[in-house]
Design a protein around this motif. Structure first.
Motif, PDB file in Angstrom:
ATOM      1  N   GLU A 432       0.850  -1.200   0.000  1.00 10.93           N
ATOM      2  CA  GLU A 432       0.000   0.000   0.000  1.00 10.93           C
ATOM      3  C   GLU A 432       0.880   1.242   0.000  1.00 10.93           C
ATOM      4  N   ALA A 433       0.410   2.247  -0.737  1.00 11.50           N
ATOM      5  CA  ALA A 433       1.097   3.531  -0.746  1.00 11.50           C
ATOM      6  C   ALA A 433       0.062   4.636  -0.887  1.00 11.50           C
ATOM      7  N   SER A 434       0.357   5.771  -0.290  1.00  4.70           N
ATOM      8  CA  SER A 434      -0.535   6.926  -0.366  1.00  4.70           C
ATOM      9  C   SER A 434       0.142   8.053  -1.131  1.00  4.70           C
ATOM     10  N   PRO A 435      -0.632   8.891  -1.805  1.00  2.00           N
ATOM     11  CA  PRO A 435      -0.057  10.062  -2.483  1.00  2.00           C
ATOM     12  C   PRO A 435       0.207  11.177  -1.482  1.00  2.00           C
ATOM     13  N   PHE A 436       1.283  11.014  -0.718  1.00  2.00           N
ATOM     14  CA  PHE A 436       1.573  11.954   0.359  1.00  2.00           C
ATOM     15  C   PHE A 436       1.802  13.375  -0.157  1.00  2.00           C
ATOM     16  N   SER A 437       2.431  13.483  -1.309  1.00  2.00           N
ATOM     17  CA  SER A 437       2.762  14.807  -1.857  1.00  2.00           C
ATOM     18  C   SER A 437       2.390  14.843  -3.330  1.00  2.00           C
ATOM     19  N   ASN A 502     -13.843  15.138   3.666  1.00  2.00           N
ATOM     20  CA  ASN A 502     -12.591  15.725   4.175  1.00  2.00           C
ATOM     21  C   ASN A 502     -11.505  14.688   4.422  1.00  2.00           C
ATOM     22  N   THR A 503     -11.555  13.568   3.710  1.00  2.00           N
ATOM     23  CA  THR A 503     -10.514  12.554   3.838  1.00  2.00           C
ATOM     24  C   THR A 503      -9.211  13.094   3.245  1.00  2.00           C
ATOM     25  N   PRO A 504      -8.137  13.145   4.030  1.00  2.00           N
ATOM     26  CA  PRO A 504      -6.872  13.676   3.493  1.00  2.00           C
ATOM     27  C   PRO A 504      -6.213  12.692   2.541  1.00  2.00           C
ATOM     28  N   ASP A 505      -5.316  13.197   1.710  1.00  2.00           N
ATOM     29  CA  ASP A 505      -4.611  12.337   0.748  1.00  2.00           C
ATOM     30  C   ASP A 505      -3.871  11.205   1.449  1.00  2.00           C
ATOM     31  N   TYR A 506      -3.320  11.489   2.633  1.00  2.00           N
ATOM     32  CA  TYR A 506      -2.536  10.447   3.300  1.00  2.00           C
ATOM     33  C   TYR A 506      -3.401   9.303   3.823  1.00  2.00           C
ATOM     34  N   SER A 507      -4.711   9.475   3.796  1.00  2.00           N
ATOM     35  CA  SER A 507      -5.604   8.392   4.215  1.00  2.00           C
ATOM     36  C   SER A 507      -6.142   7.591   3.031  1.00  2.00           C
ATOM     37  N   TYR A 508      -5.690   7.888   1.829  1.00  2.00           N
ATOM     38  CA  TYR A 508      -6.093   7.143   0.637  1.00  2.00           C
ATOM     39  C   TYR A 508      -4.967   6.200   0.230  1.00  2.00           C
ATOM     40  N   ASP A 509      -5.260   4.918   0.133  1.00  2.00           N
ATOM     41  CA  ASP A 509      -4.247   3.912  -0.193  1.00  2.00           C
ATOM     42  C   ASP A 509      -4.448   3.328  -1.580  1.00  2.00           C
ATOM     43  N   ILE A 510      -3.335   3.145  -2.268  1.00  2.00           N
ATOM     44  CA  ILE A 510      -3.281   2.476  -3.569  1.00  2.00           C
ATOM     45  C   ILE A 510      -2.535   1.167  -3.365  1.00  2.00           C
ATOM     46  N   LEU A 511      -3.106   0.063  -3.820  1.00  2.00           N
ATOM     47  CA  LEU A 511      -2.471  -1.239  -3.643  1.00  2.00           C
ATOM     48  C   LEU A 511      -1.822  -1.710  -4.943  1.00  2.00           C
ATOM     49  N   SER A 512      -0.650  -2.295  -4.796  1.00  2.00           N
ATOM     50  CA  SER A 512      -0.013  -2.997  -5.910  1.00  2.00           C
ATOM     51  C   SER A 512      -0.077  -4.493  -5.638  1.00  2.00           C
ATOM     52  N   GLY A 513       0.109  -5.281  -6.685  1.00  2.00           N
ATOM     53  CA  GLY A 513       0.059  -6.733  -6.547  1.00  2.00           C
ATOM     54  C   GLY A 513      -1.303  -7.304  -6.884  1.00  2.00           C
TER      55      GLY A 513
END
Length: 610
Positions: A432-437, A502-513
């Motif tokens: 999992e990774a989030s679009p932090f920036s 109001n969900t921040p970007d850091y709370s959105y996850d993208i999964l690989s695999g």
């Protein structure tokens, strides 16, 4: 045996005593003509009663910003609204505000998150870590805040990111107390830091005004920094501890009580029911704890110049203010008092914020931290590898982008290597990774350390958790709640389809695999379709290993299953360092060799973007 300053503070805290640092406790008021007029003229009005006013200045969520500089872009900080950041800017605002009111009737406090957030603060935590007050490097935030004569600061949750020893070293370097009434020793439940500070402000011709400052931190530390604090410290609720200490401050004769809370206003919580105390409790403190006059609010990175909350027991209004983060704003509380029947009474409180982009940097503060700043600029600009094509995170919140795929690749590779030869070696690894920036970019050509570090702006570490296929789908459904439900025939504006509720970007996850679609025409909870692994539908009973950051693993953003899932591996090194090490080891980042269309946004089955 002589006590050093931190020993004195900690022993005072353990006995419940307030702290007044030597040389800062009393201040003679009346130096300016305006002040003299108030004390000797209109101060005797209203039936002969004396009046007095004082000012409390507040910052919060400084996050390692000493100068107006962006270490990831290697330039002065700028954003869409041209905010400025940093303590050097704040110092000028503070000096102006003190000059207006009188230096000796003005206090300066902070609401936490001081020592994490920039490469400047990272450098003095991990590259050349501070070790204490009398040896080793000086922390630039301590240098600046000491010069600015802060009276107190609350602890933020990010103060614990580097572990308690580093925090204690920073505490040693500060000339002001770090307050946290709800950070307690896990075994004795006694305060681990001073709970409060009492300041006396002397008044000509009348008894001093006694000001109590109560510090409260965030209960979420127990989750977010579990690895650093478990078994060492506990973090009860803000309301619960305020109910203990506000009466104590009043019993000590405090005429004014101010809280500095590293906790937002609205009572919301990102960690669900993992702990029984709300994350953002400042409005609840104001409402439920009698005896508070004002609250400096932090943690949520929003600007709230003045919020009024009525205490349900006394009917009195409590004034709250949250300045924008990183030193962009300074909160200014003006408190009026009247002397009656042998004591001072607060008659009014007002709050506003002032903008750091309206002033120049304080040259003394800028000079104080210049050497440390220059050292970090040199460090972050070293070249560590090459990228064959530019990769940008600008579209990563709504498209599958190579730069987020790269982050997931590094995490997956790290976990696969760690699990080799174990009972879990043959399980598929997801990440999992989030679009932090959204501004992170890997340029084509030479890659500097700051380019890579800018992709991962937090000090998270990496865990590996065991999930079933059904749990993976639940996880993705929770993540997909980030998108605004959009009808099939509605226009699509990429600036408006994200950050639902109001969900921040850091709370959105993208999964690989795994591969999957997110159908935003559907309601949240029913959006994940075409979920496959290795070309086949995901078996709900199948087992997967999820590479996940420690914030999410501990319950951050309240994702389902992951906090209670079995851990099969964890690492104490920051993910940022893992990415840097990967680039250094491989030399070249080539986006044509990884990633691909693993996920996409759709509406009623129709892809939104090509």
């Amino acid at each position: 045996m002589a006590l050093n300053r931190r020993d004195f503070i900690n022993r005072s805290a353990a006995t419940g005593a307030g702290v007044a640092l030597a040389g800062t406790a009393g201040a003679v008021v009346g130096a300016s003509p305006a002040e003299a007029a108030e004390q000797h003229g209109k101060g005797h009005g209203h039936g002969g009663r004396k009046t007095f006013s004082l000012r409390v200045l507040g910052t919060t969520d400084l996050h390692g910003h000493a100068l107006n500089w962006d270490y990831f872009t290697n330039a002065e900080y700028d954003d869409a609204t041209h905010n400025d950041v940093g303590l050097a800017k704040v110092a000028t605002l503070v000096e102006h505000a003190r000059a207006e009111k009188g230096h000796d009737r003005t206090l300066l406090i902070d609401a936490g998150d001081i020592i994490q957030g920039t490469q400047l603060s990272y450098y003095y935590a991990r590259v050349e870590p501070i070790t204490g007050a009398r040896r080793g490097p000086r922390h630039p935030m301590a240098l600046a805040m000491n010069h600015m004569k802060y009276d107190a600061a609350a602890l933020g949750n990010h103060e614990f990111n580097y572990g308690i020893p580093l925090l204690r070293a920073f505490q040693d370097q500060c000339d002001f107390p770090l307050l946290a009434a709800n950070a307690v020793d896990a075994k004795t439940l006694k305060p681990a830091f001073p709970p409060y500070l009492v300041k006396e402000i002397r008044v000509h011709g009348a008894r001093p005004v006694k000001v109590g400052i109560l510090g409260l931190t965030n209960p979420g530390i127990a989750i977010w920094d579990k690895a650093n604090v478990q078994g060492k410290m506990a973090f009860p609720g803000l309301v619960e501890q305020a109910k203990i200490y506000v009466p104590k401050l009043r019993a000590l004769g405090c005429d004014v009580v101010i809280c500095t809370d590293h906790s937002g206003l609205d009572g919301s919580t990102s960690y669900g029911d993992a702990i029984p105390y709300p994350e953002n409790a400042s409005s609840l403190v104001a409402q439920q704890v009698p005896g508070i006059d004002a609250i400096l609010v932090g943690h949520t990175h929003v600007e709230r110049p003045q919020t009024l909350v009525v205490n349900e027991e006394t009917g009195r209004t409590v004034v709250l203010s949250e300045p924008l983060m990183w030193g962009m704003r300074l909160s200014v509380f003006d408190i009026d008092l009247e002397f009656d029947r042998g004591r001072w009474h607060v008659t009014s409180v007002k709050a506003e914020v002032r903008n750091a982009n309206t002033v120049d940097e304080d040259p003394v503060v800028a000079k104080l931290v210049r050497d440390e700043h220059n050292k970090v600029v040199e460090y972050v600009n070293q070249v560590i590898g090459t990228c064959t094509a530019q990769m940008s995170a600008a579209e990563s919140t709504y498209k599958d982008t190579p730069i987020i795929d790269f982050l997931n690749l590094v995490q997956s590779d790290t976990v696969k290597a760690a699990l080799a030869g174990t009972a879990y070696a043959d399980l598929p690894v997801l990440s999992e990774a989030s679009p932090f920036s959204r501004t992170a970019v890997f340029p084509a050509g030479p890659l500097s350390l700051r380019d890579v570090a800018g992709l991962y702006v937090y000090e998270n570490t990496l865990d590996a958790k065991l999930l079933t296929g059904a749990q993976v789908k639940d996880y993705l459904e929770w993540s997909a709640g980030y998108f605004v439900q959009t009808a099939p025939d509605a226009p699509v504006d990429v600036t408006k389809i994200t950050n639902a509720n109001n969900t921040p970007d850091y709370s959105y996850d993208i999964l690989s695999g795994v591969s999957y679609d997110i159908d935003i025409a559907q309601p949240a909870g029913s959006r994940i379709v075409n979920l496959t692994h290795a070309g086949a539908p995901v078996d709900p009973a199948a087992q997967f290993v999820l590479a996940v950051n420690n914030y999410r693993s501990g319950g951050g953003s309240n994702y389902p299953h992951v906090a209670t899932a079995q851990s099969v591996w964890s690492n104490s090194d920051e993910i940022r360092n893992t990415i840097i090490a990967w680039v250094q080891a491989h030399g070249t980042v080539d986006p044509s060799t990884f990633g691909g269309d693993e996920w996409r946004l759709t509406r009623a089955g129709v892809p939104l973007f090509s």
